[in-house]
Design a protein around this motif. Structure first.
Motif, PDB file in Angstrom:
ATOM      1  N   SER A 198      -7.482   1.574   1.582  1.00 24.79           N
ATOM      2  CA  SER A 198      -6.835   0.426   0.930  1.00 24.79           C
ATOM      3  C   SER A 198      -7.427  -0.886   1.428  1.00 24.79           C
ATOM      4  O   SER A 198      -7.625  -1.825   0.644  1.00 24.79           O
ATOM      5  CB  SER A 198      -5.324   0.458   1.170  1.00 24.79           C
ATOM      6  OG  SER A 198      -4.734   1.598   0.590  1.00 24.79           O
ATOM      7  N   MET A 225       0.824  -1.216   0.000  1.00 28.31           N
ATOM      8  CA  MET A 225       0.000   0.000   0.000  1.00 28.31           C
ATOM      9  C   MET A 225       0.858   1.267   0.000  1.00 28.31           C
ATOM     10  O   MET A 225       0.334   2.375  -0.152  1.00 28.31           O
ATOM     11  CB  MET A 225      -0.905   0.025   1.237  1.00 28.31           C
ATOM     12  CG  MET A 225      -1.854  -1.144   1.344  1.00 28.31           C
ATOM     13  SD  MET A 225      -2.801  -1.074   2.903  1.00 28.31           S
ATOM     14  CE  MET A 225      -3.686  -2.653   2.823  1.00 28.31           C
ATOM     15  N   HIS A 263      -5.503   6.570   4.136  1.00 32.82           N
ATOM     16  CA  HIS A 263      -5.038   5.735   3.024  1.00 32.82           C
ATOM     17  C   HIS A 263      -5.118   4.249   3.378  1.00 32.82           C
ATOM     18  O   HIS A 263      -5.551   3.431   2.549  1.00 32.82           O
ATOM     19  CB  HIS A 263      -3.595   6.110   2.674  1.00 32.82           C
ATOM     20  CG  HIS A 263      -3.008   5.311   1.555  1.00 32.82           C
ATOM     21  ND1 HIS A 263      -3.309   5.542   0.228  1.00 32.82           N
ATOM     22  CD2 HIS A 263      -2.136   4.266   1.563  1.00 32.82           C
ATOM     23  CE1 HIS A 263      -2.656   4.682  -0.526  1.00 32.82           C
ATOM     24  NE2 HIS A 263      -1.943   3.891   0.256  1.00 32.82           N
TER      25      HIS A 263
END
Length: 312
Positions: free
Chosen positions: A294, A110, A290
């Motif tokens: 993800s 990621m 994030h």
């Protein structure tokens, strides 16, 4: 500004219990932290700490002062970081603690898209299966399960942390069938020592239809790393009890199979841990967002479930 420095040193020293730990968080030397606290005590006219060669302990006046000022420095730091971010965007060193194999397998992939979106952020990651002291060790974020939720830290659940039993087809073919939990008695077990306590927990299996039963495996092998346990299971050394996310890569390689697919161990949640600040630094906030996004895109909360078809 000297007073603010003294208050910052006092708060971090009180939270971590030593000038040395506070110094690591603040980027100072232990001597500088001690001098700043001493100047603050002189300015206030009270002793804030009882000092010994081994540890610091707050005086009654120190406890009262800590209650009054705790959180103020974090809010100021957050406000300053937010102000800087309005012109320059998220920036700075991002210190993250995460487990070895899980971090390598699922979180590192990621990172590239995160760095492309926020090139001014510089990751500084520590891989360790043991839970860290987020505040005392100076981390922005930790990812894992089983952390003690200390004052000043919040947790955001990412996915279930359920454990399942796995073994190699070769191992299962060498002994009597394992059809019920009672069939585990006397079979070789690959067990994992708790990173928090160093002990081997007595886990209890549950199933969707209800019911609980203790795991009765023999302690054939003991590890402190779930990936090593999966590797040993794939080599036919016994039955391992590991988290679903640890077992997934080994299922994908067809190296192991599920033992007692209707049973699993409930282990709480896999979570993000971060300081409980009203204004988080932008680098921390965008990283948390994030990771959460993800996980959603990759459907990891579903894939990490003991009921997912990939692990049944």
């Amino acid at each position: 500004m000297d007073t603010l420095n003294g208050i910052a040193c006092f708060i971090r020293s009180a939270e971590s219990g030593s000038f040395a730990s506070a110094a690591r968080v603040l980027g100072l030397t232990p001597a500088a932290v001690g001098k700043n606290v001493a100047r603050l005590e002189t300015e206030l006219g009270v002793r804030l700490f009882q000092r010994t060669t081994r540890r610091l302990s707050l005086t009654e006046a120190g406890e009262a002062f800590l209650r009054d000022v705790q959180g103020s420095i974090d809010q100021l730091d957050g406000a300053m970081a937010s102000a800087r971010a309005r012109t320059g965007g998220p920036a700075g060193v991002l210190r993250v603690a995460l487990p070895y194999a899980f971090g390598r397998e699922f979180i590192v992939p990621m990172l590239d898209s995160f760095l492309q979106a926020f090139p001014a952020v510089r990751p500084d990651w520590r891989f360790d299966n043991r839970p860290v002291d987020l505040i005392a060790d100076g981390f922005d974020v930790a990812i894992g399960g089983g952390f003690d939720l200390k004052p000043g830290v919040v947790a955001r659940a990412l996915a279930p942390a359920q454990r399942i039993l796995i073994a190699s087809p070769d191992f299962l073919g060498r002994g009597p069938p394992i059809v019920t939990p009672d069939d585990l008695a006397g079979r070789e077990g690959i067990l994992i020592r708790s990173p928090q306590t160093g002990r081997i927990r007595d886990w209890v299996l549950t199933r969707r239809e209800g019911g609980e039963v203790a795991i009765a495996l023999d302690r054939r092998v003991v590890f402190d790393d779930p990936d090593a346990a999966c590797h040993a299971a794939a080599l036919g050394m016994g039955v391992a009890l590991v988290a679903v996310q640890s077992a997934l890569p080994w299922f994908e390689r067809a190296a192991v199979v599920r033992v007692l697919p209707e049973w699993w161990v409930e282990g709480g949640n896999l979570s993000l841990y971060y300081p409980a600040q009203h204004l988080l630094p932008q680098k921390t906030r965008v990283f948390i967002d994030h990771i959460v996004e993800s996980f959603r895109i990759k459907d990891l909360p579903t894939r990490f479930s003991a009921r997912h078809p990939a692990v049944c």
